[in-house]
Write a protein that holds these residues in place. Sequence first.
Motif, PDB file in Angstrom:
ATOM      1  N   VAL A 309     -12.797   5.886   8.747  1.00 38.60           N
ATOM      2  CA  VAL A 309     -13.318   5.599   7.417  1.00 38.60           C
ATOM      3  C   VAL A 309     -12.469   4.514   6.771  1.00 38.60           C
ATOM      4  CG1 VAL A 309     -14.282   7.906   7.026  1.00 38.60           C
ATOM      5  CG2 VAL A 309     -11.923   7.424   6.357  1.00 38.60           C
ATOM      6  N   SER A 310     -13.051   3.857   5.762  1.00 33.46           N
ATOM      7  CA  SER A 310     -12.335   2.858   4.973  1.00 33.46           C
ATOM      8  C   SER A 310     -12.233   3.348   3.541  1.00 33.46           C
ATOM      9  CB  SER A 310     -13.070   1.515   5.012  1.00 33.46           C
ATOM     10  OG  SER A 310     -13.136   1.005   6.324  1.00 33.46           O
ATOM     11  N   LEU A 311     -11.032   3.215   2.967  1.00 38.30           N
ATOM     12  CA  LEU A 311     -10.810   3.631   1.585  1.00 38.30           C
ATOM     13  C   LEU A 311     -10.315   2.459   0.765  1.00 38.30           C
ATOM     14  CD1 LEU A 311     -10.811   6.456   3.050  1.00 38.30           C
ATOM     15  CD2 LEU A 311      -9.087   7.178   1.396  1.00 38.30           C
ATOM     16  N   LEU A 312     -10.873   2.292  -0.430  1.00 41.70           N
ATOM     17  CA  LEU A 312     -10.351   1.372  -1.426  1.00 41.70           C
ATOM     18  C   LEU A 312      -9.780   2.216  -2.546  1.00 41.70           C
ATOM     19  CD1 LEU A 312      -9.920  -1.412  -2.734  1.00 41.70           C
ATOM     20  CD2 LEU A 312     -12.241  -1.227  -3.668  1.00 41.70           C
ATOM     21  N   ILE A 313      -8.475   2.083  -2.775  1.00 38.89           N
ATOM     22  CA  ILE A 313      -7.787   2.886  -3.784  1.00 38.89           C
ATOM     23  C   ILE A 313      -7.252   1.944  -4.853  1.00 38.89           C
ATOM     24  CG2 ILE A 313      -5.881   4.466  -4.228  1.00 38.89           C
ATOM     25  CD1 ILE A 313      -6.158   5.422  -1.336  1.00 38.89           C
ATOM     26  N   THR A 314      -7.638   2.175  -6.092  1.00 37.78           N
ATOM     27  CA  THR A 314      -7.190   1.330  -7.200  1.00 37.78           C
ATOM     28  C   THR A 314      -6.524   2.201  -8.262  1.00 37.78           C
ATOM     29  OG1 THR A 314      -9.199   1.475  -8.556  1.00 37.78           O
ATOM     30  CG2 THR A 314      -9.205  -0.134  -6.769  1.00 37.78           C
ATOM     31  N   GLY A 315      -5.613   1.605  -9.007  1.00 39.39           N
ATOM     32  CA  GLY A 315      -4.983   2.351 -10.087  1.00 39.39           C
ATOM     33  C   GLY A 315      -3.706   1.702 -10.563  1.00 39.39           C
ATOM     34  N   GLY A 316      -3.202   2.205 -11.675  1.00 38.53           N
ATOM     35  CA  GLY A 316      -1.952   1.732 -12.221  1.00 38.53           C
ATOM     36  C   GLY A 316      -0.762   2.277 -11.450  1.00 38.53           C
ATOM     37  N   GLU A 317       0.427   1.816 -11.811  1.00 37.79           N
ATOM     38  CA  GLU A 317       1.653   2.191 -11.092  1.00 37.79           C
ATOM     39  C   GLU A 317       1.782   3.693 -10.898  1.00 37.79           C
ATOM     40  OE1 GLU A 317       5.160   1.632  -9.026  1.00 37.79           O
ATOM     41  OE2 GLU A 317       3.798   0.065  -9.753  1.00 37.79           O
ATOM     42  N   ASN A 318       1.590   4.455 -11.970  1.00 34.44           N
ATOM     43  CA  ASN A 318       1.676   5.917 -11.888  1.00 34.44           C
ATOM     44  C   ASN A 318       0.317   6.574 -12.116  1.00 34.44           C
ATOM     45  OD1 ASN A 318       4.605   6.064 -11.545  1.00 34.44           O
ATOM     46  ND2 ASN A 318       4.708   5.317 -13.657  1.00 34.44           N
ATOM     47  N   THR A 335      -8.455   4.446  10.695  1.00 36.68           N
ATOM     48  CA  THR A 335      -8.491   4.589   9.239  1.00 36.68           C
ATOM     49  C   THR A 335      -7.997   3.298   8.593  1.00 36.68           C
ATOM     50  OG1 THR A 335      -7.972   6.949   9.478  1.00 36.68           O
ATOM     51  CG2 THR A 335      -7.740   5.993   7.284  1.00 36.68           C
ATOM     52  N   LYS A 336      -8.744   2.795   7.613  1.00 31.28           N
ATOM     53  CA  LYS A 336      -8.367   1.586   6.899  1.00 31.28           C
ATOM     54  C   LYS A 336      -8.238   1.899   5.415  1.00 31.28           C
ATOM     55  CE  LYS A 336     -10.966  -1.343  10.129  1.00 31.28           C
ATOM     56  NZ  LYS A 336     -12.080  -2.319  10.242  1.00 31.28           N
ATOM     57  N   ILE A 337      -7.104   1.568   4.840  1.00 34.33           N
ATOM     58  CA  ILE A 337      -6.883   1.843   3.419  1.00 34.33           C
ATOM     59  C   ILE A 337      -6.381   0.584   2.734  1.00 34.33           C
ATOM     60  CG2 ILE A 337      -5.606   3.211   1.727  1.00 34.33           C
ATOM     61  CD1 ILE A 337      -5.506   5.483   3.714  1.00 34.33           C
ATOM     62  N   GLU A 338      -7.115   0.150   1.729  1.00 40.76           N
ATOM     63  CA  GLU A 338      -6.736  -0.992   0.896  1.00 40.76           C
ATOM     64  C   GLU A 338      -6.350  -0.470  -0.483  1.00 40.76           C
ATOM     65  OE1 GLU A 338      -8.812  -5.035  -0.972  1.00 40.76           O
ATOM     66  OE2 GLU A 338      -9.680  -4.063   0.804  1.00 40.76           O
TER      67      GLU A 338
END
Length: 369
Positions: A309-318, A335-338
């Motif tokens: 699966v491929s995951l795109l994970i976005t968010g602030g520092e904490n 597994t691919k994670i960006e």
Amino acid sequence: MTSLTGTPVFVAAIALTAIAVLLPLAVWSKVRGPSAVRALTRVLMMVFAQATAIALVFIGVNREQNFYTTWGDLIGTGDYVQAAEDLGPDGLGGRKVEEAPKVKQQFRPVDDVPGGRVQATELDGKISGVKGDVLVYLPPQYDDPAYKDRKFPVVELIPGMPGSGKSWFKGLKVVEKLEPLMKNGQVQPFILVSARTMLLGDTETGCANIPGRVNADSWLSVDVRKMVTDNFRASDAPGSWGIAGYSAGAYCAAKLAISHPDRYAAAVSMSGYNDPGMEPASLLREDPALRQQHNLHTMLKAAPAPPAVSLLITGGENDGYQAGIALQQAAQHPTKIEVQKTTGGHTIDAWVRQLPQVFAWLGTQVKAP
């Protein structure tokens, strides 16, 4: 009972607030009785005015964002679980989805979502034992004669906590943001699906299957998925399915993709977390063993084989970024994670701004058959 997000409740709140403001102006100097009684009466009028004003703001914001759609959700008494048998590791309980009877649903238009392309149904999940509402958006191309023989890719949308299926459509305004991009070809035309996730009152299920309590995983990854493919021109191939969420829904999106690479090709996590205990209302927080078992980092490391699966994970520092980096470091091919760092905080506005980008990314991972 009158709808929590309906016009009658909103109008009643406006009327009560107006009365609460005008009443002291009209009778403040006319209150009679001993000084203590007069003081108490005036204090009560002030409290009433403040309470109605707060209620009006809450009702107005809730109508816009759809955090709570029913009174049961608001007071924590809503229960949409009819049964919660042990369905085993695959969440199917020994059944085969392809052998189950087709689920034919009746749909009604969702009038308070602009555009007229969102419809709703009440789904009785035969495998999960969950019964709840599901909203479906069909892209403009769905009714185009040029696409009449085409099946469409699907993205499931998971709201935060509290939240409802409408939260994506009214709070994040996903149709308003994406439909023009679908029309001009900047974003692939997706069927968008958002199902109820508040299944046990104000308890957050972590999209988990917990025998005797809830089968939230099977509700979203089996029953809702089957309903879509049975009623619409949607592919059932895992390569044509993605899932996206924000906040608690971000955790769920990543979790379901990691758990079921045979059902989803990709997931988007906006401002999520790896440890389900980060959500104070989490059902998984109650049991340390379950909490650890359903930690995304643990799941990724413990998987029999790295999920494709491929995951795109976005968010602030904490606020999701560091959790995403930890997952990225633990991931192994295929597994691919960006991971992308964002600004704007843990807010609806921040997630709305990301929609064109994340759905363009989904278009590179989730393909039409």
